[in-house]
Design a protein around this motif. Structure first.
Motif, mmCIF file in Angstrom:
data_model
loop_
_atom_site.group_PDB
_atom_site.id
_atom_site.type_symbol
_atom_site.label_atom_id
_atom_site.label_comp_id
_atom_site.label_asym_id
_atom_site.label_seq_id
_atom_site.Cartn_x
_atom_site.Cartn_y
_atom_site.Cartn_z
ATOM 1 N N ALA A 274 0.815 -1.218 0.000
ATOM 2 C CA ALA A 274 0.000 0.000 0.000
ATOM 3 C C ALA A 274 0.850 1.270 0.000
ATOM 4 N N ASP A 275 2.149 1.128 -0.226
ATOM 5 C CA ASP A 275 3.036 2.304 -0.255
ATOM 6 C C ASP A 275 2.544 3.305 -1.303
ATOM 7 N N LYS A 276 2.461 4.568 -0.917
ATOM 8 C CA LYS A 276 1.934 5.671 -1.740
ATOM 9 C C LYS A 276 0.419 5.579 -1.942
ATOM 10 N N GLY A 277 -0.184 4.540 -1.347
ATOM 11 C CA GLY A 277 -1.625 4.349 -1.489
ATOM 12 C C GLY A 277 -2.322 4.381 -0.143
ATOM 13 N N THR A 278 -3.369 3.546 -0.008
ATOM 14 C CA THR A 278 -4.191 3.542 1.204
ATOM 15 C C THR A 278 -4.311 2.129 1.741
ATOM 16 N N LEU A 279 -4.101 1.956 3.053
ATOM 17 C CA LEU A 279 -4.293 0.677 3.734
ATOM 18 C C LEU A 279 -5.548 0.772 4.585
ATOM 19 N N PHE A 280 -6.478 -0.152 4.352
ATOM 20 C CA PHE A 280 -7.729 -0.159 5.112
ATOM 21 C C PHE A 280 -7.745 -1.360 6.034
ATOM 22 N N LEU A 281 -7.743 -1.110 7.349
ATOM 23 C CA LEU A 281 -7.756 -2.163 8.362
ATOM 24 C C LEU A 281 -9.163 -2.286 8.937
ATOM 25 N N ASP A 282 -9.888 -3.289 8.459
ATOM 26 C CA ASP A 282 -11.253 -3.513 8.922
ATOM 27 C C ASP A 282 -11.233 -4.366 10.185
ATOM 28 N N GLU A 283 -12.192 -4.114 11.077
ATOM 29 C CA GLU A 283 -12.303 -4.819 12.368
ATOM 30 C C GLU A 283 -10.989 -4.711 13.149
ATOM 31 N N ILE A 284 -10.496 -3.497 13.292
ATOM 32 C CA ILE A 284 -9.222 -3.241 13.979
ATOM 33 C C ILE A 284 -9.297 -3.658 15.442
ATOM 34 N N GLY A 285 -10.489 -3.688 16.012
ATOM 35 C CA GLY A 285 -10.647 -4.056 17.415
ATOM 36 C C GLY A 285 -10.280 -5.490 17.714
ATOM 37 N N ASP A 286 -10.197 -6.343 16.667
ATOM 38 C CA ASP A 286 -9.851 -7.754 16.865
ATOM 39 C C ASP A 286 -8.351 -8.022 16.768
ATOM 40 N N MET A 287 -7.554 -6.978 16.598
ATOM 41 C CA MET A 287 -6.100 -7.166 16.464
ATOM 42 C C MET A 287 -5.472 -7.422 17.833
ATOM 43 N N LYS A 288 -4.565 -8.400 17.904
ATOM 44 C CA LYS A 288 -3.952 -8.747 19.193
ATOM 45 C C LYS A 288 -2.965 -7.651 19.618
ATOM 46 N N PRO A 289 -2.685 -7.516 20.924
ATOM 47 C CA PRO A 289 -1.864 -6.418 21.452
ATOM 48 C C PRO A 289 -0.465 -6.334 20.848
ATOM 49 N N SER A 290 0.193 -7.467 20.573
ATOM 50 C CA SER A 290 1.550 -7.409 20.032
ATOM 51 C C SER A 290 1.583 -6.749 18.659
ATOM 52 N N LEU A 291 0.558 -6.998 17.865
ATOM 53 C CA LEU A 291 0.480 -6.357 16.552
ATOM 54 C C LEU A 291 0.101 -4.888 16.673
ATOM 55 N N GLN A 292 -0.677 -4.571 17.698
ATOM 56 C CA GLN A 292 -1.044 -3.169 17.915
ATOM 57 C C GLN A 292 0.201 -2.316 18.129
ATOM 58 N N ALA A 293 1.179 -2.861 18.855
ATOM 59 C CA ALA A 293 2.418 -2.125 19.110
ATOM 60 C C ALA A 293 3.199 -1.890 17.821
#
Length: 531
Positions: free
Chosen positions: A240-259
């Motif tokens: 998605a470099d130079k573009g747009t990244l859409f993260l759907d259902e971000i609330g389900d991401m585990k804490p290690s990835l959140q960091a």
């Protein structure tokens, strides 16, 4: 030959027009119809495409002629009305002009005057109809924005906000809305309206990808990072470099990835799985969730610093129940789309079915509505969808609120171009002959529909003759065998229905409101002998 113009004559003494009829038909390519009462006049004006109405001011009416002209104008705005003024009624000309009826003809009729008036009236009629069609097309066509449809105030505000958000090229956006409201469509709209539109739009559903794979999907990995990693692989963030990244259902991401995601937002760089060197990236991140992130932050399940990084610009999508004025446009859009896709004729909804759709709360929002229309386009082959054709869950919820908000539902569909069931005014014909005798045995559907079967309560060994016929005849010491009672009563229902229908199982099934196959199964299971 079909004449392009239809004229209606409301005149108790139409001899004047009759004398001119042949000349009018020749010069104006028209057909003339004559009416002698107001009911017939309104019936024809409602059901036929009448261009000009010749209305004699002495035509019988419950109101004075000027008031009646105003009422006809209001009811039939597409109609060009030409009043016929008898001698001694010239005083009414000023009031006629006040109604903006610029064409009138004095009696006795003169053909040259009638011909000139008709030609001018047809020209005006053609111009007005063209303008009305254009206005109707504009009104019927809903506002569309990057594939989203809506004319309601909440949706117009949403479209305006998307345009302003798209002008800013870097700020993160947190899109919030219930399931089925179109969060990914909003994200795509932001991308398409931005300067990044020519670059990649990369959607990632954080809830659909297993936790152990999500990290490598987002960040990629280096060769040798784990068993099977034989080559380098770029992740979706880099794609998605130079573009747009859409993260759907971000609330389900585990804490290690959140960091790790927080580092991407802060430093504009990331490290692939197993990599040692940070890779710079220029991507705009849009996130979406249906969860209450504030509550997840309080519970320690979502990082507070990431929450504030993501919600630089919060954007809320209204649920369908809060913008029901968009419902007619959405129904029309989906009906057209799925009818075209399946190569079938357009279908419409009866008034009761439309009211049921309007009273439904749509917990699945636009996705639920689209699925319903798709369902009807596949399983219903008729031109009109009735209330009984709707899925049971829609019918049940509609019945619970069918008496509330009736005025609002009628107003909702009044100005839409959804084609509801059209019911013209019912005109009771004058009976000149006695009614025909009734048939001895009309069809089963008409004879017994909606009528209860003449049954008595089932008797059991514990009931006596004096109490037979009472539903409580089998009570004994305050106790009953419920299953036995129900079984006996059901069996008696089937036997009585078969007796009424002379053993015809199809008719008996109609009487009982059952499918024929269901009735056959019950007959077999209960051991009922059919003569």
């Amino acid at each position: 030959m079909i004449c392009p113009h239809q004229f209606l004559v409301a005149d108790n003494d139409p001899q004047g027009i009759l004398l001119l009829e042949q000349q009018l038909q020749r010069d104006c390519s028209c057909t003339l119809q004559y009416v002698h009462n107001q009911d017939r006049l309104e019936e024809l004006a409602y059901n036929q495409d009448i261009h000009i109405l010749f209305y004699d001011l002495k035509f019988p009416s419950e109101t004075d002629p000027i008031t009646k002209l105003g009422q006809l104008q209001h009811k039939f705005p597409h109609l060009t009305i030409v009043p016929l003024i008898s001698a001694g009624m010239d005083i009414l000309v000023k009031e006629i002009l006040g109604l903006q009826l610029f064409f009138y003809i004095p009696k006795p009729l003169d053909y040259s005057e009638v011909s000139i008036t008709v030609r001018r009236a047809l020209e005006t009629n053609s111009i007005n109809r063209g303008a009305n069609r254009e206005q109707e097309n504009i009104k019927a066509k809903p506002h569309s924005f990057e594939g989203m449809t809506g004319d309601s105030i909440p949706m117009r505000q949403l479209f305006d906000l998307i345009s302003r958000i798209a002008d800013d090229d870097y700020s993160t956006v947190l899109i919030r809305g219930e399931s089925g409201t179109g969060k990914e469509m909003v994200a795509k709209a932001i991308h398409q309206q931005s300067k990044r539109r020519k670059r990649n739009f990369v959607p990632v559903n954080c809830a659909a990808i297993p936790e152990e794979l999500l990290e490598s999907e987002l960040f990629g990995y280096s060769k040798g990072a784990f068993t099977g990693a034989t080559t380098n692989k770029i992740g979706r963030i880099q794609y998605a470099d130079k573009g747009t990244l859409f993260l759907d259902e971000i609330g389900d991401m585990k804490p290690s990835l959140q960091a790790k995601l927080l580092r991407v937002l802060q430093e504009r760089e990331f490290e692939p799985v197993g990599g040692l060197k940070a890779t710079p990236v220029d991507t705009r991140i849009l996130a979406a969730t249906h969860c209450n992130l504030e509550k997840l932050v309080e519970q320690g399940r979502f990082r507070e610093d990431l929450y504030y990084r993501l919600s630089v610009i919060p954007l809320n999508i209204p649920p369908l129940r809060e913008r029901k004025e968009d419902l007619p446009h959405l129904v029309s859009l989906f009906v057209e789309n799925y009818s075209l896709k399946r190569g079938r004729d357009l279908f419409s909804f009866s008034r009761r079915a439309l009211d049921t759709l309007a009273s439904h709360q749509w917990p699945g929002n636009v996705r639920e509505l689209e699925n319903l229309i798709q369902h009807m386009s596949v399983l219903h082959a008729g031109a009109i969808i009735e209330f009984d054709d709707l899925p049971e869950k829609i019918r049940n919820r509609g019945l619970s609120s069918c008496e509330t908000g009736r005025d609002e539902r009628q107003a909702l569909w009044a100005n839409s171009h959804v084609p509801p069931e059209k019911k013209p005014p019912q005109i009771e014909p004058e009976r000149t002959e006695p009614p025909p005798p009734k048939k001895m045995r009309p069809p089963i559907e008409k004879s017994y529909q909606n009528k209860p079967l003449p049954l008595t309560a089932p008797s059991t060994s514990r009931s006596n003759s004096s109490s037979q016929g009472s539903p409580f005849s089998c009570w004994e010491n305050g106790k009953i065998d419920f299953n036995e009672l129900v079984e006996s009563f059901e069996k008696q229902l089937i036997v009585r229905a078969l007796k009424i229908s002379s053993g015809n199982k199809k008719e008996a099934a109609i009487l009982l409101g059952l499918k024929r196959t269901t009735l056959l199964e019950k007959i077999k299971k209960k051991g009922i002998f059919v003569h």
